[in-house]
Scaffold this motif. Sequence first.
Motif, PDB file in Angstrom:
ATOM      1  N   PHE A 179       0.851  -1.193   0.000  1.00  0.00           N
ATOM      2  CA  PHE A 179       0.000   0.000   0.000  1.00  0.00           C
ATOM      3  C   PHE A 179       0.885   1.241   0.000  1.00  0.00           C
ATOM      4  O   PHE A 179       1.694   1.446   0.902  1.00  0.00           O
ATOM      5  CB  PHE A 179      -0.864  -0.044   1.267  1.00  0.00           C
ATOM      6  CG  PHE A 179      -2.022   0.914   1.304  1.00  0.00           C
ATOM      7  CD1 PHE A 179      -2.551   1.467   0.153  1.00  0.00           C
ATOM      8  CD2 PHE A 179      -2.606   1.245   2.528  1.00  0.00           C
ATOM      9  CE1 PHE A 179      -3.632   2.335   0.201  1.00  0.00           C
ATOM     10  CE2 PHE A 179      -3.685   2.111   2.595  1.00  0.00           C
ATOM     11  CZ  PHE A 179      -4.197   2.659   1.434  1.00  0.00           C
ATOM     12  N   LEU A 180       0.761   2.056  -1.051  1.00  0.00           N
ATOM     13  CA  LEU A 180       1.512   3.313  -1.141  1.00  0.00           C
ATOM     14  C   LEU A 180       0.538   4.472  -1.023  1.00  0.00           C
ATOM     15  O   LEU A 180      -0.471   4.540  -1.727  1.00  0.00           O
ATOM     16  CB  LEU A 180       2.253   3.405  -2.476  1.00  0.00           C
ATOM     17  CG  LEU A 180       2.957   4.736  -2.790  1.00  0.00           C
ATOM     18  CD1 LEU A 180       4.045   5.027  -1.767  1.00  0.00           C
ATOM     19  CD2 LEU A 180       3.536   4.745  -4.189  1.00  0.00           C
ATOM     20  N   LEU A 181       0.870   5.412  -0.113  1.00  0.00           N
ATOM     21  CA  LEU A 181       0.034   6.586   0.101  1.00  0.00           C
ATOM     22  C   LEU A 181       0.855   7.842  -0.147  1.00  0.00           C
ATOM     23  O   LEU A 181       1.887   8.059   0.499  1.00  0.00           O
ATOM     24  CB  LEU A 181      -0.522   6.628   1.527  1.00  0.00           C
ATOM     25  CG  LEU A 181      -1.346   5.421   2.004  1.00  0.00           C
ATOM     26  CD1 LEU A 181      -0.440   4.406   2.706  1.00  0.00           C
ATOM     27  CD2 LEU A 181      -2.443   5.871   2.959  1.00  0.00           C
ATOM     28  N   MET A 182       0.412   8.659  -1.099  1.00  0.00           N
ATOM     29  CA  MET A 182       1.006   9.978  -1.329  1.00  0.00           C
ATOM     30  C   MET A 182       0.003  11.028  -0.843  1.00  0.00           C
ATOM     31  O   MET A 182      -1.185  10.954  -1.164  1.00  0.00           O
ATOM     32  CB  MET A 182       1.277  10.219  -2.815  1.00  0.00           C
ATOM     33  CG  MET A 182       2.139   9.210  -3.514  1.00  0.00           C
ATOM     34  SD  MET A 182       2.488   9.789  -5.222  1.00  0.00           S
ATOM     35  CE  MET A 182       2.747   8.223  -6.062  1.00  0.00           C
ATOM     36  N   HIS A 183       0.489  12.009  -0.085  1.00  0.00           N
ATOM     37  CA  HIS A 183      -0.370  13.079   0.398  1.00  0.00           C
ATOM     38  C   HIS A 183       0.147  14.414  -0.123  1.00  0.00           C
ATOM     39  O   HIS A 183       1.363  14.632  -0.194  1.00  0.00           O
ATOM     40  CB  HIS A 183      -0.382  13.142   1.923  1.00  0.00           C
ATOM     41  CG  HIS A 183      -0.734  11.857   2.608  1.00  0.00           C
ATOM     42  ND1 HIS A 183      -1.958  11.241   2.460  1.00  0.00           N
ATOM     43  CD2 HIS A 183      -0.020  11.068   3.456  1.00  0.00           C
ATOM     44  CE1 HIS A 183      -1.979  10.137   3.187  1.00  0.00           C
ATOM     45  NE2 HIS A 183      -0.818  10.012   3.807  1.00  0.00           N
ATOM     46  N   SER A 184      -0.773  15.315  -0.425  1.00  0.00           N
ATOM     47  CA  SER A 184      -0.368  16.689  -0.706  1.00  0.00           C
ATOM     48  C   SER A 184      -0.227  17.434   0.617  1.00  0.00           C
ATOM     49  O   SER A 184      -0.774  17.027   1.645  1.00  0.00           O
ATOM     50  CB  SER A 184      -1.387  17.386  -1.606  1.00  0.00           C
ATOM     51  OG  SER A 184      -2.635  17.509  -0.950  1.00  0.00           O
ATOM     52  N   ASP A 208      -2.206  17.994   7.386  1.00  0.00           N
ATOM     53  CA  ASP A 208      -1.634  18.980   8.296  1.00  0.00           C
ATOM     54  C   ASP A 208      -1.117  18.224   9.516  1.00  0.00           C
ATOM     55  O   ASP A 208      -1.895  17.733  10.336  1.00  0.00           O
ATOM     56  CB  ASP A 208      -2.690  20.007   8.699  1.00  0.00           C
ATOM     57  CG  ASP A 208      -2.114  21.142   9.532  1.00  0.00           C
ATOM     58  OD1 ASP A 208      -1.012  20.965  10.108  1.00  0.00           O
ATOM     59  OD2 ASP A 208      -2.760  22.204   9.631  1.00  0.00           O
ATOM     60  N   LEU A 209       0.197  18.114   9.631  1.00  0.00           N
ATOM     61  CA  LEU A 209       0.788  17.322  10.700  1.00  0.00           C
ATOM     62  C   LEU A 209       0.622  17.990  12.065  1.00  0.00           C
ATOM     63  O   LEU A 209       0.629  17.306  13.096  1.00  0.00           O
ATOM     64  CB  LEU A 209       2.275  17.081  10.416  1.00  0.00           C
ATOM     65  CG  LEU A 209       2.571  16.286   9.139  1.00  0.00           C
ATOM     66  CD1 LEU A 209       4.071  16.141   8.943  1.00  0.00           C
ATOM     67  CD2 LEU A 209       1.905  14.924   9.167  1.00  0.00           C
ATOM     68  N   ARG A 215       4.417  12.641   2.325  1.00  0.00           N
ATOM     69  CA  ARG A 215       3.761  13.874   1.925  1.00  0.00           C
ATOM     70  C   ARG A 215       4.683  14.625   0.981  1.00  0.00           C
ATOM     71  O   ARG A 215       5.893  14.665   1.192  1.00  0.00           O
ATOM     72  CB  ARG A 215       3.447  14.731   3.158  1.00  0.00           C
ATOM     73  CG  ARG A 215       2.689  16.006   2.847  1.00  0.00           C
ATOM     74  CD  ARG A 215       2.310  16.770   4.111  1.00  0.00           C
ATOM     75  NE  ARG A 215       3.439  17.452   4.704  1.00  0.00           N
ATOM     76  CZ  ARG A 215       3.331  18.423   5.606  1.00  0.00           C
ATOM     77  NH1 ARG A 215       2.132  18.794   6.025  1.00  0.00           N
ATOM     78  NH2 ARG A 215       4.397  19.001   6.099  1.00  0.00           N
ATOM     79  N   VAL A 216       4.105  15.231  -0.059  1.00  0.00           N
ATOM     80  CA  VAL A 216       4.886  15.980  -1.044  1.00  0.00           C
ATOM     81  C   VAL A 216       4.799  17.459  -0.698  1.00  0.00           C
ATOM     82  O   VAL A 216       3.726  18.071  -0.795  1.00  0.00           O
ATOM     83  CB  VAL A 216       4.396  15.731  -2.479  1.00  0.00           C
ATOM     84  CG1 VAL A 216       5.302  16.452  -3.469  1.00  0.00           C
ATOM     85  CG2 VAL A 216       4.355  14.232  -2.778  1.00  0.00           C
ATOM     86  N   LEU A 273       5.789  10.251   8.661  1.00  0.00           N
ATOM     87  CA  LEU A 273       4.747  11.200   9.034  1.00  0.00           C
ATOM     88  C   LEU A 273       4.096  10.864  10.364  1.00  0.00           C
ATOM     89  O   LEU A 273       3.439  11.712  10.967  1.00  0.00           O
ATOM     90  CB  LEU A 273       3.661  11.231   7.944  1.00  0.00           C
ATOM     91  CG  LEU A 273       4.114  11.602   6.532  1.00  0.00           C
ATOM     92  CD1 LEU A 273       2.904  11.610   5.600  1.00  0.00           C
ATOM     93  CD2 LEU A 273       4.796  12.953   6.513  1.00  0.00           C
ATOM     94  N   ARG A 274       4.274   9.647  10.836  1.00  0.00           N
ATOM     95  CA  ARG A 274       3.580   9.197  12.047  1.00  0.00           C
ATOM     96  C   ARG A 274       4.579   8.752  13.108  1.00  0.00           C
ATOM     97  O   ARG A 274       5.683   8.314  12.793  1.00  0.00           O
ATOM     98  CB  ARG A 274       2.619   8.047  11.703  1.00  0.00           C
ATOM     99  CG  ARG A 274       1.598   8.439  10.644  1.00  0.00           C
ATOM    100  CD  ARG A 274       0.681   7.302  10.257  1.00  0.00           C
ATOM    101  NE  ARG A 274      -0.134   7.682   9.099  1.00  0.00           N
ATOM    102  CZ  ARG A 274      -1.276   8.356   9.185  1.00  0.00           C
ATOM    103  NH1 ARG A 274      -1.737   8.681  10.382  1.00  0.00           N
ATOM    104  NH2 ARG A 274      -1.962   8.681   8.101  1.00  0.00           N
TER     105      ARG A 274
END
Length: 473
Positions: free
Chosen positions: A364-369, A374-375, A400-401, A471-472
């Motif tokens: 599973f690959l997740l890309m976020h803008s 919002d971290l 996240r990009v 990110l986590r």
Amino acid sequence: MMRPIELTLLILTMTAAGLFLLPKITARLKFQVMPLVLVLAAAAQVGLEGFRWQLWPLMIAVLLLLVAAGLQLSRGQKAKKPLSWVIVSLILAVISLAAGWLLPVPEPFPITGPYQVGTTVLPLKDTSRKEIYSPDPNDPREIMVQVWYPASPTKADERALWMPDIDTAAPALAGWYDLPSFVLNHFEYFKGNAYLDAPLYPDGEEWPILIFSHGWSGFKEQNIYQVEELASQGYLVVGINHTYGAIQTSFPDGRQMLRNDAALPEGVSQEEYDLASNRLVRQWAEDIAFVLDEFAQRDQAVGEWPFSGRVDFSKVGVFGHSTGGGATAEFCGTDARCKAALVMDLWVEPVSSSVVAAGLSQPFLLMHSADWVDLEEPSPNFLRIGQLLSASSGETVEFRVEGTMHRDFSVLPMLTPLSRLLGLQGSIDGDRCLSLINYYTVAFFDQYLRELDRGLLLPENAPYPEAQFALRP
């Protein structure tokens, strides 16, 4: 950016205007030769490239110069210099230059794979399902799909339009951006890399199949840069137009189905909205399953099917944007045929609670803008993604990009510099953003569908510092 003949006409117009004011230039050159050249250039532009509304000021400038030249010839030495005509013509030419730059005819995003690309469009009808968003509850579910595949085009094959139904879709897209209906009509000249109905690449290889699911108000071609790149790398890619969720779906018989806003109703309780959004995502996941069923059935049937024997149904990947990301998670959480899932700005809130609780077993690959995640103040959607990931047993990659916005994952960066001025595009360079997305998309599916592990997904090997991992906690 202006097309070559447009730019040539612009330069000739400004040159002609300047020559009108120079006393040492012969009258024959200024008032006979240059006007003839302008007429020929204007005719060539309209005949070879096609007229678009951004050129109206330029064409009016040409007409003014022709009239001015005629007046100069008729009055001879008594005629005054056409200063006001020249100034107005120059202003109009500059207006066309600005309009052409702000709203250009886009160029296809470069593909990097070893194959050229073909494409074809198919209507599909699922008689086992009733349409839940049409006025008639007895209507069957119908969708349009577009296939991109490795091809061996002939000299007779022509590059396909970005959107086959752009003549009716352009006004709908303009409305999506709150623009006048005519503003995007020039997209009728936007062609992709793919050749329409070109012959398949004749090596007999079976290709992994990838299904693309667009976002709410999106469309099957919205990630043209991504699907064409994947096809050039040896994948068969199927983009689905989710009828009544897409901005518009056009069928071969002339029917045009617009987005049904009632699918995601406003002014209702949160509980009602959650039920409605889950219903939408489940329908889209069923569309994905239906496409795979239909392609597998046609692959086995006797008769003409261009992809017969060319699809490896044991290597199925699914990818989607926003709501289409939710459909991807919903499908892959319920259908074992999915072997790899990729999402861009996943909207996971509509995904069934049972899927979130069980997680995904596939890679599973997740890309976020940057504006989707919002971290500092995580949204409920981001927290629910965390629940899904915690329950998942498959390998996951998440980043996240930086410098991106939600629509940067679509074709938007290719379309117009206005998107950034309108606050629809992030600060990242558009070409770099799309290259980053393609890099990770190809690397991910190569690794998990083709077992080509080159370490390209490891954070320490990332060639794009804009990709922020970890990110986590």
